[in-house]
Structures are given as structure tokens and as C-alpha cells.
Enzyme design. Structure first.
Site, PDB file in Angstrom:
ATOM      1  CE1 TYR A 171       8.353  79.978 -83.350  1.00 35.52           C
ATOM      2  CE2 TYR A 171       7.426  82.090 -82.666  1.00 35.52           C
ATOM      3  CZ  TYR A 171       7.269  80.824 -83.188  1.00 35.52           C
ATOM      4  OH  TYR A 171       6.014  80.388 -83.564  1.00 35.52           O
ATOM      5  NE  ARG A 215       1.329  75.820 -95.541  1.00 41.57           N
ATOM      6  CZ  ARG A 215       1.846  75.277 -94.445  1.00 41.57           C
ATOM      7  NH1 ARG A 215       2.611  74.216 -94.550  1.00 41.57           N
ATOM      8  NH2 ARG A 215       1.590  75.779 -93.258  1.00 41.57           N
ATOM      9  NE  ARG A 228       1.010  82.518 -91.143  1.00 45.18           N
ATOM     10  CZ  ARG A 228       1.520  81.421 -90.558  1.00 45.18           C
ATOM     11  NH1 ARG A 228       1.088  80.250 -90.868  1.00 45.18           N
ATOM     12  NH2 ARG A 228       2.470  81.554 -89.683  1.00 45.18           N
ATOM     13  CG  ASP A 282       7.509  84.085 -90.560  1.00 46.84           C
ATOM     14  OD1 ASP A 282       6.479  83.444 -90.835  1.00 46.84           O
ATOM     15  OD2 ASP A 282       8.104  83.964 -89.474  1.00 46.84           O
ATOM     16  NE  ARG A 287       5.954  77.181 -98.923  1.00 53.62           N
ATOM     17  CZ  ARG A 287       7.131  76.631 -98.665  1.00 53.62           C
ATOM     18  NH1 ARG A 287       7.875  76.188 -99.652  1.00 53.62           N
ATOM     19  NH2 ARG A 287       7.578  76.551 -97.422  1.00 53.62           N
TER      20      ARG A 287
END
Ligand code: CP3
Length: 344
Positions: A152, A30, A26, A76, A39
Site C-alpha cells: 500500500y 456494512r 469483516r 484497519d 459509522r
């Protein structure tokens, strides 16, 4: 030779390189102001992942800022479910939401090859990144492992206690195996396309391998990973494969022995003593600084970085975190870690 200058690939081929190559899970995200700017140009997170212009930019940002030895494709693990026809959304504060399946047939809408073909924008990103990377940087492609991606789909969202997927593992093992097989076949094609487009190594994220009973770990982590690795090799994919069974604990040696992965990603809870005593000497390992310690910084951060460098000095080692960089991570702390690794 092109690969001779790539430290990360040298480690994955079994060489102990000093100082070790470094990248961070990652690393594009952010905690970087430039990421937040990029983004804001996308409609939503999926749109971001499917825009080769934006995703290429996000992949390259941490390379420009930090000079990481590895660039991980910006995408992702849930894109494959979107491509297989399940609705996937990312809600603020909620994490990912996935159209929940109730049977293996729910995944039969799109063939595995067709699903992989739908991810063409990702391959376009891979080839643009490859063209824009410094020659010493290794481009890492990735996908989720069959269990984590299936979880998921079975749970419908990430923020659950995971008991629905675990109950499938105990009570509907054949249905779960059928779901994992379909996801695995689509993933094999997806990863093969990433390699064709320029990925030089692959990583399999098994983020929810944690806490499983050993018999279930064998069925849902080891066996499907072994099958996926074998399928990729059968398809002619020869690049190194890093497995990341997060939370594998004492099952790690068996995972390494059985699955055929080239290297293993170690999580935050990994113990250097256990790793060195139980994994084969020349096996490349990647990890495993605590991302929360990276936020705190200070003397304990310095000490732990040195401890990990010392612990793995004798084997092929890629320095990384035990999980992803958190949004609140100070840039100066990342820079401090890189300086310690590179200059002591
Ligand atoms: O540098 C990189 O590693 C970027 C590429 C990358 C992303 N996701 C981008 C992303 C990678 C390798 C992933 C893998 C991923 N995605 C995993 C496995 C690794 C892990 O963390 O265990 C998992 C479980 C996911 C699923 C997922 N995607 C979750 C749970 C979330 C929400 C969590 C959060 O931080 O909000 C995402 C969204 C996501 N994927 C973000 C990024 C940068 C945050 C999106 C944003 O900008 O708000």
C-alpha cells in the site's frame, strides 16, 4: 479455567473441537445496519478506528447479534502507516489512499516504538472490548503482514495492478526489504501492545500474497513473516498467531513449515484435498467459505458448509470465510450458516 471455555483458543492449541468455533472476517461492517448507524457517528473512517467508544461498539456488534466465537478488533491494517507518518485516507468508491513512498527513508520520520505508541486509542479499544466480551469469546488482535502493508505504501492506493510493488520486489529487493523491516518492527510493537491490552490471539493479514512467483513469495511473504513471528516471540508474546497468506496456493505448506505461525487462514480458492494432504495433521486451519456464496444462499450454500465441516472434521478447524463479508450479504444467510454449524 478461563481458557477452557474458549473454543477458539482450544482449536488454536491443537484440539479438534466439534462443532468448530466460528467467526467471519469483516464480520463488523456494512452488512449490519447497526454498524452503519455507528459509522455515521464518526467524521471519517480513521476517526472511527481511533475512537475507542465507536470501535468498541463495532467490535461487539457481531458478537451480540450472532454470538461469534471470535471477536476481531475493529481497526484497519493501514493504521500503522498513518502512525508512521504517511497520510492515509479512505475515499468512497476508491478504497484506501496512502501517501506514496519512493525510498525506505520516507518511512524514517517516526521510530517504530513511537509509531506504535501513537496507536494508543486502539489499545484502549482492545481493553474495553475485553471487558465487554462474554467469557467464551476469544479476542483477536491483528495487523497486516509486512508485504501487504508495504504494498500500500509503495503503490499509494489499493486499486492498482500491484506492478509497482512487484517491480520493487524484482528490481529493488534491498529497498523493499528495508521498507518491510521498518514496517515489521513497528508492527511487532503494535501487536505486543494489543496483547498487553488483552488480545488473546493475533492474525496477520497478507491479503496480497496472491500470484507471486515462488522465489519472490519466499522473499516477501515467508522470510518477513518468519522474522515478524520470531520478533514477537523474542518480545515475550506467547499468544497463538494465525497467518493469512491470501492466494498462497501451492506455497502454503512451505509457508506453514517456515514461518512459525500457529495456524493458517485459508482463502476462498483453498482446496480441502490439497490442504489435508499437504499440511501437518494437527495444524489448526481457519476458513474458507466463499463470501459470494454467502450472498447467494440456498441449497448450494448449505451443501458447501457441510462439505467444509466434513473435510476438516479430523483436524483443529475454525470455521470462517475465505475473505471478508461483503456489504450486500443478507443477515439471514449468516444466521443460516451458524445454525448449520451449530445444529447440523
Ligand atoms: O470485522 C472485521 O474484520 C473488522 C476489522 C477490519 C477492517 N479492515 C475494517 C474495515 C479488518 C481485520 C481489516 C483488515 C484489512 N483492511 C485488510 C485485510 C483483510 C482483507 O480484506 O484482505 C485490508 C486489505 C484492509 C485495507 C482496507 N480497509 C480496504 C481495502 C478497505 C476498503 C474496502 C471496503 O470495503 O470499502 C478498507 C476499509 C475498511 N476496513 C472497512 C472496514 C469495515 C470499510 C469501511 C466502511 O465502513 O466503509
Amino acid at each position: 479455567m478461563a481458557s477452557a471455555v474458549k473454543k477458539l483458543l482450544a482449536v488454536l492449541s491443537g484440539e479438534a473441537v466439534k462443532p468448530p468455533p466460528v467467526w467471519m472476517m469483516r464480520q463488523a461492517g456494512r452488512h449490519l445496519p447497526e454498524y452503519l448507524e455507528t459509522r455515521s457517528r464518526a467524521k471519517d473512517f480513521l476517526d472511527f478506528c481511533y475512537s475507542p467508544t465507536l470501535a468498541t461498539e463495532a467490535t461487539l456488534q457481531p458478537i451480540r447479534r450472532y454470538g461469534m466465537d471470535g471477536a476481531i478488533l475493529f481497526a484497519d491494517i493501514l493504521l500503522i502507516l498513518d502512525a508512521m507518518g504517511l497520510k492515509v485516507t479512505f475515499e468512497k468508491g476508491e478504497g484506501p489512499l496512502v501517501e506514496q513512498i519512493s525510498a525506505p527513508s520516507d518511512l524514517a520520520r517516526v521510530s517504530p516504538q513511537k509509531a506504535a505508541d501513537r496507536l494508543a486509542p486502539v489499545y484502549e479499544t482492545v481493553s474495553r472490548v475485553k471487558a465487554g466480551l462474554p467469557k467464551e469469546t476469544t479476542l483477536i488482535g491483528f495487523a497486516g503482514s509486512p508485504w501487504t502493508v508495504s504494498l500500500y505504501a509503495v503503490e499509494g492506493r489499493g486499486k492498482t495492478d500491484k506492478s509497482t510493488a512487484w517491480r520493487w520486489a524484482h528490481g529493488r529487493p534491498d529497498d523493499l526489504a528495508a521498507v518491510m523491516d521498518q514496517i515489521s518492527e513497528a508492527t511487532a510493537h503494535y501487536l505486543a501492545h494489543q496483547v498487553e491490552a488483552g488480545a488473546e490471539a493475533l492474525m496477520l493479514f497478507d491479503s496480497w500474497a496472491e500470484g507471486l512467483p515462488d522465489n519472490i513469495f519466499r522473499e516477501v511473504i515467508i522470510a518477513p513473516t518468519k522474522k515478524l513471528v520470531a520478533r514477537l516471540r523474542e518480545m515475550g508474546i506467547t499468544v497463538p498467531i494465525i497467518g493469512f497468506p491470501r492466494g498462497a496456493g501451492v506455497m502454503l505448506p512451505e509457508y506453514v513449515r517456515e514461518t512459525g505461525v500457529t495456524a493458517v487462514g485459508l482463502d476462498t480458492a483453498a482446496s480441502p484435498v490439497f490442504v489435508n494432504a499437504s499440511l501437518p495433521e494437527g495444524l489448526p486451519v481457519q476458513g474458507h467459505l466463499d463470501p459470494l456464496l454467502l450472498i447467494e444462499g440456498g441449497g448450494r450454500l448449505d451443501a458447501r458448509v457441510r462439505e467444509l465441516l466434513d473435510a476438516y472434521a479430523g483436524r483443529p478447524h475454525i470455521f470462517n470465510l475465505g475473505h471478508g463479508v461483503r456489504p450486500e450479504t443478507p443477515i439471514a444467510h449468516v444466521e443460516r450458516v451458524l445454525d448449520l454449524i451449530r445444529n447440523g
